[in-house]
Write a protein that holds these residues in place. Structure first.
Motif, PDB file in Angstrom:
ATOM      1  N   ALA A  77      43.185  42.118  31.013  1.00  0.00           N
ATOM      2  CA  ALA A  77      43.653  41.433  32.219  1.00  0.00           C
ATOM      3  C   ALA A  77      45.101  41.822  32.492  1.00  0.00           C
ATOM      4  CB  ALA A  77      43.549  39.926  32.052  1.00  0.00           C
ATOM      5  N   VAL A  78      45.426  42.085  33.740  1.00  0.00           N
ATOM      6  CA  VAL A  78      46.793  42.456  34.112  1.00  0.00           C
ATOM      7  C   VAL A  78      47.678  41.218  34.041  1.00  0.00           C
ATOM      8  CG1 VAL A  78      48.261  43.371  35.945  1.00  0.00           C
ATOM      9  CG2 VAL A  78      45.987  44.339  35.580  1.00  0.00           C
ATOM     10  N   LEU A  79      48.801  41.358  33.342  1.00  0.00           N
ATOM     11  CA  LEU A  79      49.758  40.263  33.214  1.00  0.00           C
ATOM     12  C   LEU A  79      50.838  40.350  34.292  1.00  0.00           C
ATOM     13  CD1 LEU A  79      50.242  40.440  29.334  1.00  0.00           C
ATOM     14  CD2 LEU A  79      48.590  39.076  30.632  1.00  0.00           C
ATOM     15  N   PHE A  80      51.417  41.538  34.429  1.00  0.00           N
ATOM     16  CA  PHE A  80      52.390  41.739  35.501  1.00  0.00           C
ATOM     17  C   PHE A  80      52.427  43.205  35.896  1.00  0.00           C
ATOM     18  CE2 PHE A  80      55.280  42.418  31.848  1.00  0.00           C
ATOM     19  CZ  PHE A  80      55.941  43.572  32.228  1.00  0.00           C
ATOM     20  N   VAL A  81      52.935  43.431  37.118  1.00  0.00           N
ATOM     21  CA  VAL A  81      53.137  44.781  37.639  1.00  0.00           C
ATOM     22  C   VAL A  81      54.547  44.831  38.211  1.00  0.00           C
ATOM     23  CG1 VAL A  81      52.403  46.493  39.337  1.00  0.00           C
ATOM     24  CG2 VAL A  81      50.693  45.070  38.196  1.00  0.00           C
ATOM     25  N   LEU A  82      55.289  45.862  37.813  1.00  0.00           N
ATOM     26  CA  LEU A  82      56.649  46.068  38.314  1.00  0.00           C
ATOM     27  C   LEU A  82      56.749  47.485  38.851  1.00  0.00           C
ATOM     28  CD1 LEU A  82      59.731  45.491  38.597  1.00  0.00           C
ATOM     29  CD2 LEU A  82      59.961  46.218  36.217  1.00  0.00           C
ATOM     30  N   GLU A  83      57.210  47.607  40.072  1.00  0.00           N
ATOM     31  CA  GLU A  83      57.485  48.914  40.673  1.00  0.00           C
ATOM     32  C   GLU A  83      58.934  48.896  41.132  1.00  0.00           C
ATOM     33  OE1 GLU A  83      54.673  49.301  43.839  1.00  0.00           O
ATOM     34  OE2 GLU A  83      52.986  49.574  42.480  1.00  0.00           O
ATOM     35  N   VAL A  84      59.674  49.922  40.741  1.00  0.00           N
ATOM     36  CA  VAL A  84      61.083  49.978  41.137  1.00  0.00           C
ATOM     37  C   VAL A  84      61.471  51.425  41.427  1.00  0.00           C
ATOM     38  CG1 VAL A  84      61.911  50.060  38.755  1.00  0.00           C
ATOM     39  CG2 VAL A  84      63.449  49.270  40.523  1.00  0.00           C
ATOM     40  N   ASP A  85      62.239  51.596  42.490  1.00  0.00           N
ATOM     41  CA  ASP A  85      62.798  52.892  42.879  1.00  0.00           C
ATOM     42  C   ASP A  85      64.307  52.733  42.806  1.00  0.00           C
ATOM     43  OD1 ASP A  85      63.486  55.327  43.989  1.00  0.00           O
ATOM     44  OD2 ASP A  85      62.497  54.973  45.914  1.00  0.00           O
ATOM     45  N   TYR A  86      64.908  53.350  41.783  1.00  0.00           N
ATOM     46  CA  TYR A  86      66.340  53.208  41.526  1.00  0.00           C
ATOM     47  C   TYR A  86      67.033  54.528  41.838  1.00  0.00           C
ATOM     48  CZ  TYR A  86      70.511  51.329  39.293  1.00  0.00           C
ATOM     49  OH  TYR A  86      71.780  50.849  39.051  1.00  0.00           O
ATOM     50  N   VAL A  87      68.105  54.469  42.629  1.00  0.00           N
ATOM     51  CA  VAL A  87      68.741  55.674  43.166  1.00  0.00           C
ATOM     52  C   VAL A  87      70.195  55.764  42.723  1.00  0.00           C
ATOM     53  CG1 VAL A  87      69.372  56.875  45.296  1.00  0.00           C
ATOM     54  CG2 VAL A  87      67.251  55.553  45.194  1.00  0.00           C
ATOM     55  N   GLY A  88      70.589  56.987  42.396  1.00  0.00           N
ATOM     56  CA  GLY A  88      71.990  57.282  42.130  1.00  0.00           C
ATOM     57  C   GLY A  88      72.487  58.290  43.147  1.00  0.00           C
ATOM     58  N   LEU A  89      73.712  58.101  43.616  1.00  0.00           N
ATOM     59  CA  LEU A  89      74.354  59.035  44.535  1.00  0.00           C
ATOM     60  C   LEU A  89      75.434  59.771  43.744  1.00  0.00           C
ATOM     61  CD1 LEU A  89      74.805  56.660  47.598  1.00  0.00           C
ATOM     62  CD2 LEU A  89      72.906  58.199  47.097  1.00  0.00           C
ATOM     63  N   PHE A  90      75.437  61.100  43.859  1.00  0.00           N
ATOM     64  CA  PHE A  90      76.296  61.921  43.015  1.00  0.00           C
ATOM     65  C   PHE A  90      77.085  62.939  43.823  1.00  0.00           C
ATOM     66  CE2 PHE A  90      72.665  60.567  40.576  1.00  0.00           C
ATOM     67  CZ  PHE A  90      73.214  60.167  39.367  1.00  0.00           C
ATOM     68  N   PHE A  91      78.299  63.187  43.369  1.00  0.00           N
ATOM     69  CA  PHE A  91      79.083  64.335  43.813  1.00  0.00           C
ATOM     70  C   PHE A  91      78.944  65.365  42.704  1.00  0.00           C
ATOM     71  CE2 PHE A  91      82.896  66.905  43.417  1.00  0.00           C
ATOM     72  CZ  PHE A  91      83.032  67.393  44.713  1.00  0.00           C
ATOM     73  N   ILE A  92      78.469  66.563  43.049  1.00  0.00           N
ATOM     74  CA  ILE A  92      78.252  67.614  42.056  1.00  0.00           C
ATOM     75  C   ILE A  92      78.901  68.889  42.572  1.00  0.00           C
ATOM     76  CG2 ILE A  92      76.536  68.988  40.832  1.00  0.00           C
ATOM     77  CD1 ILE A  92      74.615  66.600  41.165  1.00  0.00           C
ATOM     78  N   ASP A  93      79.689  69.509  41.697  1.00  0.00           N
ATOM     79  CA  ASP A  93      80.383  70.738  42.061  1.00  0.00           C
ATOM     80  C   ASP A  93      80.339  71.704  40.879  1.00  0.00           C
ATOM     81  OD1 ASP A  93      81.812  72.476  43.647  1.00  0.00           O
ATOM     82  OD2 ASP A  93      83.752  71.504  43.315  1.00  0.00           O
ATOM     83  N   ASN A  94      80.390  72.982  41.188  1.00  0.00           N
ATOM     84  CA  ASN A  94      80.432  74.061  40.195  1.00  0.00           C
ATOM     85  C   ASN A  94      79.176  74.153  39.333  1.00  0.00           C
ATOM     86  OD1 ASN A  94      83.034  74.721  41.089  1.00  0.00           O
ATOM     87  ND2 ASN A  94      83.956  73.270  39.664  1.00  0.00           N
ATOM     88  N   VAL A  95      78.031  73.796  39.889  1.00  0.00           N
ATOM     89  CA  VAL A  95      76.751  73.997  39.206  1.00  0.00           C
ATOM     90  C   VAL A  95      76.050  75.124  39.951  1.00  0.00           C
ATOM     91  CG1 VAL A  95      74.515  72.987  38.613  1.00  0.00           C
ATOM     92  CG2 VAL A  95      76.593  71.599  38.436  1.00  0.00           C
ATOM     93  N   PRO A  96      75.717  76.220  39.270  1.00  0.00           N
ATOM     94  CA  PRO A  96      75.035  77.337  39.940  1.00  0.00           C
ATOM     95  C   PRO A  96      73.714  76.885  40.574  1.00  0.00           C
ATOM     96  CG  PRO A  96      75.735  77.954  37.726  1.00  0.00           C
ATOM     97  CD  PRO A  96      75.958  76.478  37.859  1.00  0.00           C
ATOM     98  N   ASP A  97      73.368  77.500  41.702  1.00  0.00           N
ATOM     99  CA  ASP A  97      72.144  77.139  42.415  1.00  0.00           C
ATOM    100  C   ASP A  97      70.915  77.182  41.517  1.00  0.00           C
ATOM    101  OD1 ASP A  97      73.529  76.679  44.741  1.00  0.00           O
ATOM    102  OD2 ASP A  97      73.072  78.636  45.633  1.00  0.00           O
ATOM    103  N   ALA A  98      70.853  78.169  40.624  1.00  0.00           N
ATOM    104  CA  ALA A  98      69.688  78.312  39.738  1.00  0.00           C
ATOM    105  C   ALA A  98      69.570  77.141  38.760  1.00  0.00           C
ATOM    106  CB  ALA A  98      69.778  79.623  38.965  1.00  0.00           C
ATOM    107  N   GLN A  99      70.666  76.454  38.508  1.00  0.00           N
ATOM    108  CA  GLN A  99      70.648  75.335  37.561  1.00  0.00           C
ATOM    109  C   GLN A  99      70.673  73.973  38.242  1.00  0.00           C
ATOM    110  OE1 GLN A  99      73.961  76.018  34.946  1.00  0.00           O
ATOM    111  NE2 GLN A  99      73.070  77.887  34.100  1.00  0.00           N
ATOM    112  N   MET A 100      70.763  73.957  39.565  1.00  0.00           N
ATOM    113  CA  MET A 100      70.885  72.679  40.273  1.00  0.00           C
ATOM    114  C   MET A 100      69.634  71.811  40.138  1.00  0.00           C
ATOM    115  SD  MET A 100      72.889  70.683  41.872  1.00  0.00           S
ATOM    116  CE  MET A 100      74.254  71.571  42.577  1.00  0.00           C
ATOM    117  N   HIS A 101      68.448  72.404  40.256  1.00  0.00           N
ATOM    118  CA  HIS A 101      67.204  71.626  40.174  1.00  0.00           C
ATOM    119  C   HIS A 101      67.084  70.880  38.851  1.00  0.00           C
ATOM    120  CE1 HIS A 101      62.724  71.058  40.063  1.00  0.00           C
ATOM    121  NE2 HIS A 101      63.009  70.613  41.277  1.00  0.00           N
ATOM    122  N   PRO A 102      67.191  71.574  37.698  1.00  0.00           N
ATOM    123  CA  PRO A 102      67.124  70.823  36.444  1.00  0.00           C
ATOM    124  C   PRO A 102      68.292  69.848  36.271  1.00  0.00           C
ATOM    125  CG  PRO A 102      67.511  73.161  36.005  1.00  0.00           C
ATOM    126  CD  PRO A 102      67.245  73.021  37.469  1.00  0.00           C
TER     127      PRO A 102
END
Length: 166
Positions: A77-102
Motif C-alpha cells: 500500500a502506498v504511504l506517501f508520494v513526494l515529487e519535487v523539482d529543485y532548481v539552482g541558478l549558476f554563473f559559470i565561466d572558463n569551462v570548455p564547451d566540451a565539458q559544459m554538459h557534464p
C-alpha cells in the motif's frame, strides 16, 4: 632571445546565484485513507536531472527532479508520494564547451543537493512521517548511466533503420 611564457588556462569558476523549489507535491495517502496501523516503509527514489542555458551571459539553470514513493513492505500500500523539482541558478565561466554538459549535470546538482535533502526531510516530517534523509547521490554514475542509455538507444535506432538483407 626571451622565451614566451604560456599563460595557464583560466580556472573554471562557478557561483550559485540562487536556488528555489519550482514545483512540489506531497500526498499523505495513509492519512487520506484513515489507516493507522504500524507499517514498514519501503522508499523508492527516482532522480532526473536537467540543465539549460539562461538568457543572461554565462548563466545556467540546473534542476534535480525527485519522485519519492513510500510503500508498506507487506501490503504494498502506498504511504506517501513526494515529487519535487529543485532548481539552482549558476554563473559559470572558463569551462570548455566540451565539458559544459557534464559540468551542468554533475557539479551543479552536487552543489544544491544538500539543500534539497533538507527540503525532503522537512516535507516528510511535516507531512506526518519520520524525516526522510536521502542518501548521497553519485551524480557521476547517474550521468554515465544516462549517457550509456542514450548511446544504446541511438545504436538500436540506427540498426532498426537499416534495411535487412533477408
Amino acid at each position: 632571445m626571451a622565451e614566451e611564457q604560456a599563460t595557464p588556462p583560466a580556472q573554471p569558476q562557478m557561483r550559485v546565484l540562487g536556488q528555489f523549489i519550482r514545483d512540489i507535491s506531497f500526498e499523505n495517502i495513509v492519512a487520506q485513507k484513515g489507516a493507522t496501523s504500524e507499517m514498514q516503509p519501503d522508499v523508492q527514489v527516482q532522480v532526473n536531472l536537467d540543465a539549460k542555458k539562461r538568457s543572461q551571459d554565462k548563466q545556467y539553470e540546473a534542476s534535480i527532479k525527485l519522485n519519492v514513493t513510500s510503500k508498506d513492505k507487506e501490503s504494498e500500500a502506498v504511504l506517501f508520494v513526494l515529487e519535487v523539482d529543485y532548481v539552482g541558478l549558476f554563473f559559470i565561466d572558463n569551462v570548455p564547451d566540451a565539458q559544459m554538459h557534464p559540468f551542468l549535470l554533475i557539479e551543479c546538482p552536487r552543489m544544491i543537493f544538500p539543500f534539497l535533502r533538507r527540503v525532503v526531510s522537512d516535507i516528510t516530517r511535516d507531512g506526518g512521517f519520520p524525516p526522510l534523509n536521502l542518501e548521497t547521490i553519485d551524480f557521476v554514475s547517474l550521468y554515465r548511466n544516462e549517457i550509456a542509455k542514450r548511446q544504446a538507444a541511438e545504436a538500436s535506432a540506427e540498426t532498426a533503420d537499416k534495411p535487412s538483407l533477408n
